[in-house]
Design an enzyme around this catalytic site. Sequence first.
Site, PDB file in Angstrom:
ATOM      1  N   LYS A 191       0.571  -1.250  -0.096  1.00 14.23           N
ATOM      2  CA  LYS A 191      -0.023   0.072   0.139  1.00 14.23           C
ATOM      3  C   LYS A 191       0.885   1.284   0.081  1.00 14.23           C
ATOM      4  O   LYS A 191       0.618   2.194  -0.767  1.00 14.23           O
ATOM      5  CB  LYS A 191      -0.992   0.232   1.210  1.00 14.23           C
ATOM      6  CG  LYS A 191      -2.013  -1.128   1.064  1.00 14.23           C
ATOM      7  CD  LYS A 191      -2.748  -1.231   2.499  1.00 14.23           C
ATOM      8  CE  LYS A 191      -3.755  -2.348   2.320  1.00 14.23           C
ATOM      9  NZ  LYS A 191      -4.375  -2.726   3.671  1.00 14.23           N
ATOM     10  N   ASP A 214     -11.072   2.595   4.298  1.00 12.60           N
ATOM     11  CA  ASP A 214     -11.489   1.341   4.318  1.00 12.60           C
ATOM     12  C   ASP A 214     -13.050   1.046   4.311  1.00 12.60           C
ATOM     13  O   ASP A 214     -13.435   0.071   4.423  1.00 12.60           O
ATOM     14  CB  ASP A 214     -10.559   0.290   5.600  1.00 12.60           C
ATOM     15  CG  ASP A 214      -9.490  -0.077   5.193  1.00 12.60           C
ATOM     16  OD1 ASP A 214      -9.112  -0.239   3.873  1.00 12.60           O
ATOM     17  OD2 ASP A 214      -8.655  -0.717   6.155  1.00 12.60           O
ATOM     18  N   GLN A 250      -4.389  -1.250   9.721  1.00 20.84           N
ATOM     19  CA  GLN A 250      -4.312  -2.460   9.394  1.00 20.84           C
ATOM     20  C   GLN A 250      -5.029  -3.387  10.420  1.00 20.84           C
ATOM     21  O   GLN A 250      -4.687  -3.174  11.669  1.00 20.84           O
ATOM     22  CB  GLN A 250      -3.042  -2.683   9.142  1.00 20.84           C
ATOM     23  CG  GLN A 250      -2.622  -4.089   8.452  1.00 20.84           C
ATOM     24  CD  GLN A 250      -3.285  -4.177   6.981  1.00 20.84           C
ATOM     25  OE1 GLN A 250      -3.277  -3.096   6.129  1.00 20.84           O
ATOM     26  NE2 GLN A 250      -3.797  -5.153   6.779  1.00 20.84           N
TER      27      GLN A 250
END
Length: 291
Positions: free
Chosen positions: A57, A124, A101
């Site tokens: 990422k 997200d 994450q």
Amino acid sequence: MTANRLAYMPATLIKGKPIADRIRAEVAEEVKALGHVGIVTVLVGDDPASEVYIRLKQKAAAEAGFDARDVRLPADISEEDLLAQVAALNADDEVDGLLVQLPLPDHIDEARILRAIAPMKDVDGLHPFNAGQLLLGRPTLVGATPLGVMEMLREHRIEIDGARAVVIGRSNIVGRPMAQLLQQANATVTVCHSHTRDLPRHTLDADILVAAVGVPGLVTPDMVRQGGVVIDVGINRTADGLVGDVDPAAEGVASYFTPVPGGVGPMTIACLLQNAVKSARYLRGGLVYPV
Ligand code: NAP
């Protein structure tokens, strides 16, 4: 006769990279036009799989011209200290997109952390506001993996309207938003999970089958409808390397098939960057965030 012929026709491979490259190039142009777009990834602890995802990422974000910040925090950080870090990033005007994450260490309440992320920065799509917006049919910031799958289907002009879609998996990050997006594109959607009885009965009915489970080779060729579209979201590390949730032999039955690796994976990264640009637009008023 037709069915027999189909049995020997190789599926069209839906490769993620060419589509992802196109999206990443578009994103890079948008970042240039916006002048500065900041994205921050937060990794707690040193889970090796998470480290790989963060590296990918970060690299993709830097290549697209983002100001990409890689925040690493110790595995034993307290929940309060992590919340304080999130609050500081929320308040930081240089930060447009923010992702923590997952998974987080067991002592941290994941849902509490996700609720603390500023909804407009939630690339997200896991904040309850963004998840709720999707459920209500007003997608705002939606998880990158299901967005990537939709883009793959669109790119290959696969008809979703009226199709029977089966999603295996109901996680907040993949299965649930995937099912919502397919339903909103007018598919008739069945969601299967670990308590589903007689999984093949459902999968064999699928014009579009999305597997997001985390079990290598769970979907065998005899579970795939002749000529069906098979999207394999699974990424499983095995002794044989990275494998999906679908046995690659199912390619012989499907009309379209995503490889693992090189299928959905690259799309997730590209759509994540797309989300960060969307966040920047929300924050700067170019797009109206619906609150
Ligand atoms: P997850 O949170 O573990 O969810 C897995 C889902 O699969 C759950 O809903 C579970 O059911 C269901 N399931 C488990 N065993 C099953 C079985 N035998 N039959 C039917 N359903 C079963 O996983 P996730 O985060 O959604 O990820 C799924 C897979 O996608 C993993 O391999 C992950 O690495 C991969 N992934 C790939 C990408 C990408 O970019 N390609 C992105 C994210 C994730 P219950 O709800 O009943 O437990």
